[in-house]
Scaffold this active site. Sequence first.
Site, PDB file in Angstrom:
ATOM      1  N   HIS A 441      12.686  50.360  25.908  1.00  0.00           N
ATOM      2  CA  HIS A 441      12.295  51.636  26.409  1.00  0.00           C
ATOM      3  C   HIS A 441      13.488  52.478  26.506  1.00  0.00           C
ATOM      4  O   HIS A 441      13.382  53.709  26.918  1.00  0.00           O
ATOM      5  CB  HIS A 441      11.663  51.612  27.673  1.00  0.00           C
ATOM      6  CG  HIS A 441      10.986  52.770  28.394  1.00  0.00           C
ATOM      7  ND1 HIS A 441      11.335  53.357  29.504  1.00  0.00           N
ATOM      8  CD2 HIS A 441       9.893  53.420  28.214  1.00  0.00           C
ATOM      9  CE1 HIS A 441      10.604  54.352  29.781  1.00  0.00           C
ATOM     10  NE2 HIS A 441       9.649  54.396  28.782  1.00  0.00           N
ATOM     11  N   ARG A 571       7.697  61.790  41.209  1.00  0.00           N
ATOM     12  CA  ARG A 571       6.455  62.635  40.364  1.00  0.00           C
ATOM     13  C   ARG A 571       5.308  61.828  40.778  1.00  0.00           C
ATOM     14  O   ARG A 571       4.263  62.385  41.206  1.00  0.00           O
ATOM     15  CB  ARG A 571       6.912  62.726  38.863  1.00  0.00           C
ATOM     16  CG  ARG A 571       5.826  63.755  38.546  1.00  0.00           C
ATOM     17  CD  ARG A 571       5.633  63.565  37.064  1.00  0.00           C
ATOM     18  NE  ARG A 571       4.856  62.126  36.542  1.00  0.00           N
ATOM     19  CZ  ARG A 571       5.138  61.611  35.520  1.00  0.00           C
ATOM     20  NH1 ARG A 571       6.220  61.775  34.777  1.00  0.00           N
ATOM     21  NH2 ARG A 571       4.615  60.357  35.201  1.00  0.00           N
ATOM     22  N   HIS A 599       9.939  64.454  34.225  1.00  0.00           N
ATOM     23  CA  HIS A 599       9.934  63.274  33.587  1.00  0.00           C
ATOM     24  C   HIS A 599      11.327  62.746  33.649  1.00  0.00           C
ATOM     25  O   HIS A 599      11.645  61.464  33.516  1.00  0.00           O
ATOM     26  CB  HIS A 599       9.508  63.363  32.272  1.00  0.00           C
ATOM     27  CG  HIS A 599       9.337  61.990  31.490  1.00  0.00           C
ATOM     28  ND1 HIS A 599      10.348  61.645  30.577  1.00  0.00           N
ATOM     29  CD2 HIS A 599       8.399  60.877  31.422  1.00  0.00           C
ATOM     30  CE1 HIS A 599       9.922  60.702  29.857  1.00  0.00           C
ATOM     31  NE2 HIS A 599       8.823  60.097  30.541  1.00  0.00           N
TER      32      HIS A 599
END
Length: 712
Positions: A441, A571, A599
Amino acid sequence: MAEPEVQQEQEVLLPYVERDISWLGFNYRVLQEAKDKSVPLLERLKFLAIYSSNLDEFFRVRAAHHRNLIRLGKKTRKQLREHPKQVLKGIQKIVNEHQEEFNRIFLNEIVPELADNGIILKSRRALSPEQATFVEQYFQDNMLPYVQPVLLVQDMIRPFLNNAAIYLCLDMREKANPEETAYAMVQVPSDYLPRFVVLPSIQDVHEIIMLDDIVRHNITWLFPGYEILNSYSVKLTRDAELYIDDEYSGDLLAKIKAGLKKRNVGPASRLVYDGSMPAEMLSFLGEILEVESIDLLPEGRYHNNFDFFKFPNFGKTHLQNTPMPPLPYHPLEDADNLFTEIRERDHLIMVPFHSYESVIQFFERAAADPTVTHIKIVQYRVASESRIMEALMRAVKAGKQVSAFIEVKARFDEEANLRWGERLEQAGVIVKYSFPGLKVHSKLALVRRVESDGPRIYSYFSTGNFHEGTAKVYSDFGMFTADPRLTSESARIFAFLETVRVPEQEFEHLLVGQFNMRQKLEACIDFEIAQAKKGKPARIFLKLNSLEDDDMIEKLYEASQAGVEIRLIVRGICCLVPGKKGFSENIQAISIVDRYLEHARVFIFHHKGEELIYLSSADWMRRNLSFRIETVVPVYDAELRKQIKDIMHIQWSDNVKARYLQDGLYNTYRQNHQDLAIQSQEETYYYFKRKNEEYLLQEELDHDDPEGEMLD
């Protein structure tokens, strides 16, 4: 003599919000934007679309996950924090409440406001004669090949419903035998045709009909022997989980390709239906479609509200957000030699406030640069049309060695990643694919150049993907650097990805998942705890998408109890409960939902005043911290550190779009008790705009005074 009783120590349960319940709280924050009258009207429609799209994915993955947990044996289920059936019931209750609010917002607020602005959604019964003729002709010319009427017969015909397709269920009776009730089903072809069809209208008025209602208007043509009593829309959501993350053997690539073929034919995880459907008809459908009662969720008359993404705007820009065009990052985009600029100092961009052009040029210029020998990239999600991928293929033709690690387990992007992998391989790029049982990732790339003083590596670290599309709507940091402390370790990550050999040298600067990330993050918290216990200043400031990992939450509770001041900007999922007496009095937490998706991940530790500042690809979830290759990069450049702290301060000061995160689903807006309203995304844009103006002014001064002398 009786044995003395052994008093068992009762385990203290830490305050913890179940992760999927917390996620529903996040999705409600999205719904809040749809009812916020300060948000432009067409943007409110877009938030309804985002809410619906999010919920669809949630039921395809997370709700389906709980359904499968229910099937486990009791012994296995005992190891779970909560019983999956109870979680599913909680999900259903919350979603039903949210759906009622969704319908109220749409029907009672947005539809009337659209009409006030000359955009009218018409029902089939309100059509003028001219419009009725238009709708009938439209059906004949465009829709007839796609609608597939099916008569439903119990124990004989079990129709297969496509995932996320809209169907009309018809309550009918035979004209020849009026006592007999019959049910039928027709698909609404919204996957082939626009959901919103513009009708002939008078000047300055725009009238629209939904595709569903065009089918309703023409339905009698499909069943000439029946009287149509009523129609009710339904939609089936199917399990999309591939269940391959923990498989350690076999051909992983082949399994993923096979799983993709099955994805749209998985078991049902939700049937949404028109809430006005009669109970008898709903029971019949549940039985014939083999859907359990816990998976039946009422909605309004229309489903697939993510189609509001494509709602026509008729040029009414005043009903949309004021544009904030991405700002060019002049130091790199205008540079004669981008790599010379990076060699001189580190550079930071924040999309979508900055243009993504500097990232694209990083690869395009590397492809054309004769001194570049190697380009490497980790691809997690990528745009369907990508200048970055095209640059990699051109670089191979130019004689450079190019390698890409492609994570084919990026949910819902597997097919696109496989397609790009095949194209890159055909072009000569060295492509490596996913590890079984482990996701990669990291958001990472490097370029190697042979310069006058020898080889040099340039690296790009980011909190977001190499995706030109999401860079327009996802808020992320990206850092360019030629600092050998960081670039040498980024090369070590690529060496591991390509050879699967554990690096002999430990990571000293980067925090890397599977090697030192969790341990170093825990050590950073422990350091603050030790400082607090000595009565010295101790602070932690984190920006995350999700906070779910039990061990990290326990660490933060421990830090709070020791007196560490903790600020969280989260978030989405936040399983930690802030402000809880005895656990988290020193933890404050907010969430920001606005026009861009937050993000970026940022970690700041006070560290005796010598702050440790990190940008991260990883959230604090168990999967990120334990089962993925992630990269957390320290920021050493003083100017970049200041910019990151400035942005974090702006976000913490938000009193327009920030909500307090509390126990459960409460999403209370932070009240504006000041004279000045601070909307952090707008403030961030103008912060970087001022930086641009300062840079251009300095460039002009340097051009006018090349010797650096003071001008009169």
